[in-house]
Design a protein around this motif. Sequence first.
Motif, PDB file in Angstrom:
ATOM      1  N   GLU A   1      24.688  -4.818  96.098  1.00  0.00           N
ATOM      2  CA  GLU A   1      24.746  -4.286  94.735  1.00  0.00           C
ATOM      3  C   GLU A   1      25.409  -5.279  93.783  1.00  0.00           C
ATOM      4  O   GLU A   1      25.021  -5.396  92.620  1.00  0.00           O
ATOM      5  N   GLN A   2      26.417  -5.990  94.294  1.00  0.00           N
ATOM      6  CA  GLN A   2      27.115  -6.961  93.450  1.00  0.00           C
ATOM      7  C   GLN A   2      26.210  -8.128  93.083  1.00  0.00           C
ATOM      8  O   GLN A   2      26.299  -8.682  91.985  1.00  0.00           O
ATOM      9  N   ILE A   3      25.321  -8.505  93.987  1.00  0.00           N
ATOM     10  CA  ILE A   3      24.346  -9.571  93.671  1.00  0.00           C
ATOM     11  C   ILE A   3      23.479  -9.136  92.506  1.00  0.00           C
ATOM     12  O   ILE A   3      23.232  -9.910  91.564  1.00  0.00           O
ATOM     13  N   LEU A   4      23.028  -7.884  92.532  1.00  0.00           N
ATOM     14  CA  LEU A   4      22.181  -7.373  91.453  1.00  0.00           C
ATOM     15  C   LEU A   4      22.942  -7.310  90.133  1.00  0.00           C
ATOM     16  O   LEU A   4      22.409  -7.651  89.075  1.00  0.00           O
ATOM     17  N   VAL A   5      24.203  -6.897  90.210  1.00  0.00           N
ATOM     18  CA  VAL A   5      25.033  -6.796  89.007  1.00  0.00           C
ATOM     19  C   VAL A   5      25.308  -8.184  88.420  1.00  0.00           C
ATOM     20  O   VAL A   5      25.312  -8.371  87.203  1.00  0.00           O
TER      21      VAL A   5
END
Length: 368
Positions: A246-250
């Motif tokens: 999720e952090q990669i997407l954010v």
Amino acid sequence: MKRFFRFFIMAIVFLGGVSLAKEIIIKDVLGREVVLKSLPQRIVLGFYYTDYLAVGGIKALDKVVGFSKAVWTDWTPASWELYSKTLPELKKIADVGEVEVGTFSVEKVLSLKPDLLLLADWQYQVLELDLEPIEKAGIPIIVIDYNKELPSLHILSTQILGQITGQEKRAEELCAFYKNTLEQIQSTITKANRAKPKVYVEFGNKGPSESGFTFGKNMWGPLIELAMGENIAKPFIEQWGPMNPEQILVSKPDVIFIAGRETELGKNKEAMVMGVEIPKDEAKRRLEAYKKRLGWSSLPAIKNNALYGVYQGASRTLADIAMVQFFAQALYPDLFEGIDAQKTYIDFHKKYLPIVPSGTFAIRASEK
């Protein structure tokens, strides 16, 4: 009488030569001052085999009496096969075991009676408490480090290799090549005065269905910064480890690199593969699959076809300056038109190493 006089003079010259032999004092990457009585003739080598050969040349291999074999044969077997065919004497060198899996043998090192144990910093940190018998035996231990990917440590480690192999001039030539290439890259980017692109690097040994390791202050992480990119993993990953998907997407990386090596070719049909004798089509096929990872289609890197493959084995070595060049070209394509980083990597081997690898070391995913 004349014969006695001649023998007496020769003895004086010989003893004088011994007394005039200079100790070699080396300050290693940990700031430890290590005293060598003379140029080492029996070396146990923990890691950084190709850098040792690049600096010392083929003849320096004659001084290696032991090495941590699995780090080469198991981590990059295609590289081992290529080197051992060219240098069959490699197969005769004693194996002292591998640090990471707990098989490194202090007893084996002692049995080889070396006059130097050369370790990578990460090996020394693991082994430090176990090295007392080696130190008590009077065997000097020198620590070098290419893993942190800091130019200052690359340079110092190379200079140390030059000192212990008696190849200081060759070491300085290699240092100059590294520093000059890096200066050319960074000065070009600095003059352009651009905002730093956000970058994500992943070791793709697990394939696109599962997040692999990314890198903070080690290996690919610092190389991103040398190419003047912003490593999105740095605030979350200290050394290496998986990053929250999720952090990669954010974080929305502008450029993504998937690192691969040869060992996954026969293990996992979806894992990223790069390196010696890896066909470009196979590497591209596996790289393309990352475009379909959940949520990635919305990332700027995927939308703008800024997805790249790099060779895991081309990091933590002097030759990784070619990968910095490739990163810079991917991050600032208009500033580095005509640059061929893979050629830089191959040319380094042609000039400084006994083998010239063929395969796939740096690629870009196909256009949509």
